[in-house]
Design a protein around this motif. Structure first.
Motif, PDB file in Angstrom:
ATOM      1  N   GLY A 540       0.885  -1.033   0.080  1.00 63.46           N
ATOM      2  CA  GLY A 540       0.022   0.148   0.017  1.00 63.46           C
ATOM      3  C   GLY A 540       0.979   1.251   0.165  1.00 63.46           C
ATOM      4  N   GLY A 541       0.184   2.374  -0.435  1.00 59.83           N
ATOM      5  CA  GLY A 541       1.073   3.712  -0.620  1.00 59.83           C
ATOM      6  C   GLY A 541       1.949   3.934  -1.825  1.00 59.83           C
ATOM      7  N   VAL A 542       2.036   2.799  -2.511  1.00 62.61           N
ATOM      8  CA  VAL A 542       2.935   2.860  -3.657  1.00 62.61           C
ATOM      9  C   VAL A 542       2.241   3.859  -4.947  1.00 62.61           C
ATOM     10  CG1 VAL A 542       4.223   1.834  -5.628  1.00 62.61           C
ATOM     11  CG2 VAL A 542       4.148   0.729  -3.458  1.00 62.61           C
ATOM     12  N   PRO A 543       3.083   4.919  -5.207  1.00 61.83           N
ATOM     13  CA  PRO A 543       2.350   5.810  -6.199  1.00 61.83           C
ATOM     14  C   PRO A 543       2.015   5.057  -7.311  1.00 61.83           C
ATOM     15  CG  PRO A 543       4.608   6.723  -5.325  1.00 61.83           C
ATOM     16  CD  PRO A 543       4.555   5.404  -4.823  1.00 61.83           C
ATOM     17  N   GLU A 581       7.727   3.806   3.067  1.00 53.28           N
ATOM     18  CA  GLU A 581       8.170   3.443   4.430  1.00 53.28           C
ATOM     19  C   GLU A 581       8.644   4.825   5.072  1.00 53.28           C
ATOM     20  OE1 GLU A 581      12.405   2.022   5.661  1.00 53.28           O
ATOM     21  OE2 GLU A 581      11.242   0.171   5.584  1.00 53.28           O
ATOM     22  N   GLY A 582       7.610   5.422   5.971  1.00 53.82           N
ATOM     23  CA  GLY A 582       7.713   6.724   6.512  1.00 53.82           C
ATOM     24  C   GLY A 582       7.434   7.929   5.329  1.00 53.82           C
ATOM     25  N   ASP A 583       8.738   8.711   5.078  1.00 60.98           N
ATOM     26  CA  ASP A 583       8.658   9.417   4.143  1.00 60.98           C
ATOM     27  C   ASP A 583       9.652   9.247   3.071  1.00 60.98           C
ATOM     28  OD1 ASP A 583      11.069   9.813   5.429  1.00 60.98           O
ATOM     29  OD2 ASP A 583      11.380  11.794   5.484  1.00 60.98           O
ATOM     30  N   GLY A 584       9.599   7.863   2.803  1.00 55.17           N
ATOM     31  CA  GLY A 584      10.495   7.376   1.770  1.00 55.17           C
ATOM     32  C   GLY A 584       9.843   6.213   0.916  1.00 55.17           C
ATOM     33  N   ILE A 638      14.484   5.938  -1.429  1.00 51.55           N
ATOM     34  CA  ILE A 638      14.579   7.339  -1.900  1.00 51.55           C
ATOM     35  C   ILE A 638      13.516   8.260  -1.222  1.00 51.55           C
ATOM     36  CG2 ILE A 638      15.517   6.967  -3.980  1.00 51.55           C
ATOM     37  CD1 ILE A 638      12.767   7.312  -5.407  1.00 51.55           C
ATOM     38  N   PRO A 639      13.809   9.557  -0.932  1.00 49.22           N
ATOM     39  CA  PRO A 639      12.708  10.329  -0.188  1.00 49.22           C
ATOM     40  C   PRO A 639      11.566  10.586  -1.253  1.00 49.22           C
ATOM     41  CG  PRO A 639      14.933  11.568  -0.098  1.00 49.22           C
ATOM     42  CD  PRO A 639      15.041  10.266  -1.097  1.00 49.22           C
ATOM     43  N   LEU A 640      10.338  10.323  -0.290  1.00 48.77           N
ATOM     44  CA  LEU A 640       9.027  10.774  -1.220  1.00 48.77           C
ATOM     45  C   LEU A 640       9.199  11.907  -1.934  1.00 48.77           C
ATOM     46  CD1 LEU A 640       6.421   9.109   1.201  1.00 48.77           C
ATOM     47  CD2 LEU A 640       6.993   8.299  -1.206  1.00 48.77           C
TER      48      LEU A 640
END
Length: 652
Positions: A540-543, A581-584, A638-640
């Motif tokens: 979940g959360g993957v662009p 994962e968090g902001d990444g 990598i950072p979001l």
């Protein structure tokens, strides 16, 4: 390569750095050093006067740290290393004037004031690397003079206080004894006449000189018999006499009790000197005005030093204001514009009177202002000292342009925030050129992919099929073995070509949703190694949209990990996962192959260097975990904020 180019051009001419003969006749020492080696590449005549080294000595294997006292060398090296590695520092390209000791050729330690600025060579293709410009002034004598003046001032105040006390005591004793008064007056007269470093004299109520000490004689050049009885206004310049300054000085002393002043005065020979002093009224027992006492000292050297400093500051101000290729301006701690140069007017479109006093957020797109980006940049600059980025900015007419910006926090000696310095450069043309070059390169890669796929790969496929048919038709064991080797070689070459074609076409995945592009990548690797079980795990959360260039670079890292798993690990199972994962954004490639020792040379062909460089370029981090016999896991994060791309352009 940068160091080889540097050596091939040394010694450098000022025009190589784009500054022509600007600093040849400057009275301050001008030194340019290369940040990587510390070697001096520009040394003007004033630098020779300050430090004693000739230009040839300074440019011949000489380093700027040779001018630094031994106790400060470590701190100097740290500062140069930080600027070399990051391109900025707390004092580079700031308005901070540093005051530190330096060492002359003779070994003598002197005191200097200097500013540091980055220098970009005029021809960056011929000269690479980072350079630092130092404008240095020897203030040793000035500081000594100021220290001496301070000492003399303290002595004067003590002397005046002591003499005033003696005079008051004498006046008290006058009431009871004229003899005591005469003795006191004699002591006071001897004391005044013996002071040679200060002019101490008296004038009557009409302004005529009534007394004159040895210090006044030395300072003004008049002997006592020449000046007593003459108007004290003779000591003032003609323009001050015409302006009524002598009478105004006595008036202020009479009404305010003391008149302090610093101004030019005249000697007997007509020469001028700058004097600092004060005038006090002298009154009798009944409070009636009897005249005035005046104390003056020569502070010409201090005045010259102050004027030289002001001239230097004015030249620097004019230099900054005259720069047209960079917007250089100041902000107060709240972000309001306080200064504005010609470059800022040219790049942003505002005149000084239109923008000074307004908040600098007017330079940002509305969506950036809504997200609080301007305020966040100032917070980062305040916390870390500087903030640097490339992004979209807005001109007065509403048009957007690409800008490279640097914000530097400015603090006073106590560390209190005084504001910010901001430097902006218009890089729109550079961005356009980069985009055009990227388009040309991608077109070339696509053409190469088509040529390889439609030409060489098809020929190899045909040759493989023909070789396999020949094996069936020919009844020759030895020839059959040779044909089998040919078939294996052709199949291996075809597989390598397919990988190359995919790598060349990877840019075409730029606008494809990341999960879909990752699935296609995995399917291609399955075809190359059907015996290996490959799975894709999406969390979940993957662009679900394209990540543009960021997505392409992430796919290249995953492809490198998959290639190594197929070629070197002997794995039966490979899994690829993608999750937030968090902001990444995290991608992992894990296999059950033979593993390796990550600390060993070449790391079993894992290609860590290529993957690490790509990950670093994305602002992320790469971690490789492996152990002989226990498989390998490659993790890239990598950072979001970096992944927040669409169509290859960052949503500013």
């Amino acid at each position: 390569m940068a160091r080889e180019k540097f050596r091939s051009l040394e010694p450098m001419r000022p025009q190589d750095l784009g500054i022509g003969r600007l600093f040849e006749n400057v009275r301050d020492a001008v030194i340019v050093a290369e940040a990587t080696t510390g070697r001096i590449v520009l040394w003007n005549p004033s630098a020779t006067e300050v430090f004693g080294y000739s230009r040839s000595e300074a440019l011949d294997e000489f380093k700027v740290e040779d001018l630094v006292p031994e106790r400060l060398k470590a701190q100097h090296r740290m500062g140069m290393a930080r600027y070399r590695d990051t391109g900025h520092g707390p004092y580079v390209d700031s308005r901070t004037v540093l005051s530190l000791p330096a060492v002359r050729k003779t070994g003598e330690e002197i005191r200097v004031e200097f500013t540091l600025s980055p220098v970009e060579p005029a021809d960056a293709s011929a000269i690479e690397g980072r350079f630092v410009l130092a404008i240095v002034r020897d203030v040793t004598e000035r500081e000594r003079a100021e220290a001496e003046i301070a000492r003399l001032n303290e002595g004067l105040e003590r002397s005046v206080a002591a003499r005033t006390g003696e005079l008051e005591a004498a006046v008290a004793r006058l009431r009871s004894s004229e003899r005591t008064l005469r003795e006191s007056e004699e002591r006071y007269r001897l004391l005044l006449e013996g002071a040679k470093d200060y002019a101490i004299f008296a004038v009557d109520t009409e302004g005529r000189v009534a007394s004159w000490n040895a210090g006044a004689e030395r300072l003004f050049g008049y002997e006592k018999g020449e000046i007593v009885g003459e108007q004290g206004s003779l000591l003032f310049t003609p323009e001050d006499r015409r302006g009524g300054v002598p009478d105004e000085e006595l008036r202020r002393a009479r009404t305010e009790g003391r008149a302090e002043d610093e101004r030019w005065h005249l000697r007997k020979d007509g020469s001028r000197f700058f004097a600092s002093g004060f005038v006090r009224p002298v009154r009798d027992e009944e409070g009636k005005l009897c005249g005035f006492s005046k104390v003056a000292r020569d502070v010409t050297e201090r005045k010259k030093a102050q004027e030289a400093l002001r001239e230097s500051e004015e030249r620097f101000r004019l230099l900054v204001e005259g720069v047209r290729d960079y917007a250089i301006f100041m902000l107060d701690p709240e972000g309001r514009v306080t200064t504005w140069n010609l470059g800022a007017e040219r790049i942003k479109g505002y005149r000084a009177h239109e923008i000074i006093g307004r908040h600098f957020s007017v330079f940002y797109p509305e969506e950036d202002v809504a997200r609080g980006k301007p305020a966040r940049e100032l917070q980062i600059a305040e916390a870390e000292g500087t903030y640097e980025e490339e992004g979209l900015r807005v001109r007065k007419d509403g048009s957007n342009f690409w800008a490279s910006i640097l914000i530097t926090a400015l603090r006073d000696e106590e560390g209190n925030l005084r504001g910010f310095a901001k430097v902006t450069r218009d890089i729109t043309e550079r961005k356009r050129a980069e985009e055009a070059l990227r388009a040309v390169r991608e077109a070339e890669r696509s053409r190469m992919a088509r040529d390889l796929h439609d030409g060489a790969l098809q020929d190899i496929t045909y040759a493989t099929a023909e070789a396999q048919v020949a094996r069936i038709l020919l009844d020759d064991v030895e020839l059959d073995d040779r044909l089998e080797q040919v078939v294996v070689s052709l199949q291996r070459g075809a597989q390598g070509l397919r990988e190359a074609v995919y790598d060349l076409r990877l840019q075409e995945e730029r606008d494809r949703p990341l999960p879909e592009a990752l699935g296609a990548l995995l399917e291609m690797n399955r075809q190359m190694n059907p015996r290996c079980n490959m799975r894709l795990k999406l969390r979940g959360g993957v662009p679900s949209s394209s990540l543009g260039e960021t997505g392409v670079e992430l796919l290249r890292v995953v492809q490198e990990a998959l290639t190594n798993a197929r070629h070197h690990s002997g794995a039966e199972n490979v899994s690829v996962s993608l999750r937030t994962e968090g902001d990444g954004l995290v991608a992992e490639v894990e296999d059950d192959g033979r593993g390796f020792d990550p600390g060993a040379t070449r790391a079993g062909g894992i290609g860590q260097k290529s993957m690490r460089e790509r990950t670093t370029a994305l602002g992320g981090e790469l971690k490789v975990e492996s152990e002989p016999g226990k498989g390998t896991r490659v993790r890239v994060r990598i950072p979001l904020s970096v992944a927040n791309w669409e169509g290859g352009e960052r949503r500013a």
